[in-house]
Enzyme design. Structure first.
Site, PDB file in Angstrom:
ATOM      1  N   HIS A 115       5.241   0.391  -2.062  1.00 34.06           N
ATOM      2  CA  HIS A 115       5.121   1.637  -1.291  1.00 34.06           C
ATOM      3  C   HIS A 115       5.805   1.548   0.074  1.00 34.06           C
ATOM      4  O   HIS A 115       5.607   2.415   0.928  1.00 34.06           O
ATOM      5  CB  HIS A 115       3.665   2.098  -1.139  1.00 34.06           C
ATOM      6  CG  HIS A 115       2.920   2.148  -2.431  1.00 34.06           C
ATOM      7  ND1 HIS A 115       3.445   2.701  -3.565  1.00 34.06           N
ATOM      8  CD2 HIS A 115       1.693   1.677  -2.772  1.00 34.06           C
ATOM      9  CE1 HIS A 115       2.590   2.575  -4.557  1.00 34.06           C
ATOM     10  NE2 HIS A 115       1.520   1.952  -4.117  1.00 34.06           N
ATOM     11  N   GLU A 168       5.513   7.122  -6.552  1.00 32.83           N
ATOM     12  CA  GLU A 168       4.110   7.415  -6.242  1.00 32.83           C
ATOM     13  C   GLU A 168       3.738   6.979  -4.829  1.00 32.83           C
ATOM     14  O   GLU A 168       4.376   6.109  -4.250  1.00 32.83           O
ATOM     15  CB  GLU A 168       3.197   6.638  -7.205  1.00 32.83           C
ATOM     16  CG  GLU A 168       3.157   7.225  -8.555  1.00 32.83           C
ATOM     17  CD  GLU A 168       2.126   6.564  -9.457  1.00 32.83           C
ATOM     18  OE1 GLU A 168       2.100   6.959 -10.615  1.00 32.83           O
ATOM     19  OE2 GLU A 168       1.371   5.668  -9.039  1.00 32.83           O
ATOM     20  N   GLU A 217       7.636   0.632 -15.209  1.00 31.85           N
ATOM     21  CA  GLU A 217       6.744   0.852 -14.070  1.00 31.85           C
ATOM     22  C   GLU A 217       6.903  -0.320 -13.112  1.00 31.85           C
ATOM     23  O   GLU A 217       6.856  -1.489 -13.525  1.00 31.85           O
ATOM     24  CB  GLU A 217       5.270   0.977 -14.477  1.00 31.85           C
ATOM     25  CG  GLU A 217       4.383   1.260 -13.256  1.00 31.85           C
ATOM     26  CD  GLU A 217       2.935   1.595 -13.586  1.00 31.85           C
ATOM     27  OE1 GLU A 217       2.429   1.188 -14.649  1.00 31.85           O
ATOM     28  OE2 GLU A 217       2.294   2.265 -12.747  1.00 31.85           O
ATOM     29  N   GLN A 267      11.181  -5.468  -6.204  1.00 30.56           N
ATOM     30  CA  GLN A 267      11.856  -4.178  -6.326  1.00 30.56           C
ATOM     31  C   GLN A 267      12.878  -3.975  -5.208  1.00 30.56           C
ATOM     32  O   GLN A 267      13.695  -3.066  -5.284  1.00 30.56           O
ATOM     33  CB  GLN A 267      10.837  -3.034  -6.327  1.00 30.56           C
ATOM     34  CG  GLN A 267      10.148  -2.794  -5.002  1.00 30.56           C
ATOM     35  CD  GLN A 267       9.296  -1.528  -5.023  1.00 30.56           C
ATOM     36  OE1 GLN A 267       8.113  -1.581  -4.736  1.00 30.56           O
ATOM     37  NE2 GLN A 267       9.874  -0.388  -5.351  1.00 30.56           N
TER      38      GLN A 267
HETATM   39  C1  LIG Z   1      -0.530  -0.244  -6.350  1.00 30.19           C
HETATM   40  S1  LIG Z   1      -0.376  -1.791  -7.150  1.00 30.19           S
HETATM   41  C2  LIG Z   1       0.129  -1.332  -8.765  1.00 30.19           C
HETATM   42  C3  LIG Z   1      -0.960  -0.643  -9.518  1.00 30.19           C
HETATM   43  C4  LIG Z   1      -0.690  -0.470 -10.979  1.00 30.19           C
HETATM   44  N1  LIG Z   1       0.548   0.205 -11.239  1.00 30.19           N
HETATM   45  C5  LIG Z   1      -1.828   0.324 -11.588  1.00 30.19           C
HETATM   46  O1  LIG Z   1      -1.545   1.454 -12.057  1.00 30.19           O
HETATM   47  O2  LIG Z   1      -2.959  -0.134 -11.614  1.00 30.19           O
HETATM   48  C6  LIG Z   1       1.062  -2.390  -6.390  1.00 30.19           C
HETATM   49  C7  LIG Z   1       1.664  -3.661  -6.982  1.00 30.19           C
HETATM   50  O3  LIG Z   1       2.980  -3.779  -6.433  1.00 30.19           O
HETATM   51  C8  LIG Z   1       3.272  -5.139  -6.284  1.00 30.19           C
HETATM   52  N2  LIG Z   1       4.375  -5.316  -5.321  1.00 30.19           N
HETATM   53  C9  LIG Z   1       4.303  -5.411  -3.966  1.00 30.19           C
HETATM   54  N3  LIG Z   1       5.512  -5.625  -3.456  1.00 30.19           N
HETATM   55  C10 LIG Z   1       6.380  -5.619  -4.499  1.00 30.19           C
HETATM   56  C11 LIG Z   1       7.785  -5.807  -4.604  1.00 30.19           C
HETATM   57  N4  LIG Z   1       8.549  -6.004  -3.535  1.00 30.19           N
HETATM   58  N5  LIG Z   1       8.350  -5.760  -5.837  1.00 30.19           N
HETATM   59  C12 LIG Z   1       7.594  -5.565  -6.939  1.00 30.19           C
HETATM   60  N6  LIG Z   1       6.248  -5.403  -6.897  1.00 30.19           N
HETATM   61  C13 LIG Z   1       5.659  -5.440  -5.693  1.00 30.19           C
HETATM   62  C14 LIG Z   1       1.969  -5.765  -5.834  1.00 30.19           C
HETATM   63  O4  LIG Z   1       1.978  -7.171  -6.127  1.00 30.19           O
HETATM   64  C15 LIG Z   1       0.944  -4.970  -6.621  1.00 30.19           C
HETATM   65  O5  LIG Z   1       0.576  -5.658  -7.787  1.00 30.19           O
END
Ligand SMILES: C[S@@+](CC[C@H](N)C(=O)[O-])C[C@H]1O[C@@H](n2cnc3c(N)ncnc32)[C@H](O)[C@@H]1O
Length: 242
Positions: A113, A138, A42, A88
């Site tokens: 996203h 998602e 994930e 990512q």
């Molecule tokens: C929507 S939250 C994840 C929620 C989690 N999967 C849950 O089910 O509760 C999005 C996460 O993506 C991370 N994020 C943002 N940019 C990112 C990147 N470039 N690479 C990896 N993670 C990233 C953020 O730090 C944040 O913790």
């Protein structure tokens, strides 16, 4: 509703953030992966609430990998899970994870996203998905938000990218070679399923091009004439298609 309706009232104190209608999609798409240990990734940890959920959902012995850009997320690692810190949007980071943990049966992108990130991650990780594995992205409604690299019918959005996957999957059948050449994705993509805000791509490593079957009196006659005739000309060019 099965696993999730049972799990949610028992969830722990770590925050889990998901849209309500996703759980039914998880049931539908992921239940078949529960029978044996799998390798799951994930993207996006946030407050760590999804780790115990996926740990309980998948069979004991599964390899569960979670990535996040925020180093604080390492603290959400629990027994039987791996939290890796990186972006990512960084193909070298994703390749190193694929080397260490792959191939993956299920990949779930719940990260930034941002459309460019969703596309970069898909392109880096799709080759590391197992045969019959699924890649889920998602919150694809971000494809309709200019601030996330989207906007209505913006070709750079993940939704528009996914729509083009449908063409690529069908590129066996084209007779418009100059306009629409064969794309190797056709050999590996079985299905693109669009839900509200979730896109699911299912992999199938096809050993052979599609075959049509003529079946009569218990006899089966396979044919690939429709593809090979006129150099994989469209099956729709002739009405009988053979
Ligand atoms: C929507 S939250 C994840 C929620 C989690 N999967 C849950 O089910 O509760 C999005 C996460 O993506 C991370 N994020 C943002 N940019 C990112 C990147 N470039 N690479 C990896 N993670 C990233 C953020 O730090 C944040 O913790």
């Amino acid at each position: 509703m099965g696993f999730f309706s049972d799990y949610i009232p028992r969830s722990g104190d770590k925050l889990l953030t998901k849209w309500a209608h996703y759980f039914e999609i998880y049931e539908r798409e992921l239940t078949r992966f529960r029978a044996r240990p799998v390798t799951f990734m994930e993207i996006g940890v946030f407050r760590g609430g999804s780790l115990p959920m996926w740990k309980e959902f998948f069979a004991p012995g599964s390899t569960l990998v979670f990535i996040d850009i925020d180093p604080d997320c390492k603290a959400h690692e629990i027994e039987g899970t791996h939290v890796e810190i990186g972006s990512q949007g960084d193909p070298a980071f994703l390749a190193s994870l694929a080397d260490r943990y792959g191939p993956f049966d299920v990949i779930l992108d719940d990260g930034s996203h941002l459309c460019p990130h969703q596309i970069a991650s898909f392109e880096a990780l799709w080759p590391h998905l197992t045969d019959r594995g699924v890649y889920m992205v998602e919150d694809c409604h971000s494809s309709y938000w200019p601030g996330f690299g989207g906007g209505y019918r913006n070709e750079a959005s993940f939704i528009e990218y996914s729509k083009r996957l449908i063409d690529r999957m069908h590129s066996w059948y084209t007779d418009q070679d100059a306009l629409f050449p064969f794309d190797d994705m056709a050999r590996h993509l079985n299905s693109v399923r669009f839900y509200d805000s979730i896109v699911v791509c299912e992999k199938l490593d096809k050993q052979q091009p599609p075959t049509s079957l003529a079946i009569r009196n218990g006899k089966v006659e396979p044919s690939r004439k429709a593809l090979t005739l006129r150099n994989r000309s469209s099956v729709f060019a002739n009405k009988d298609g053979r």
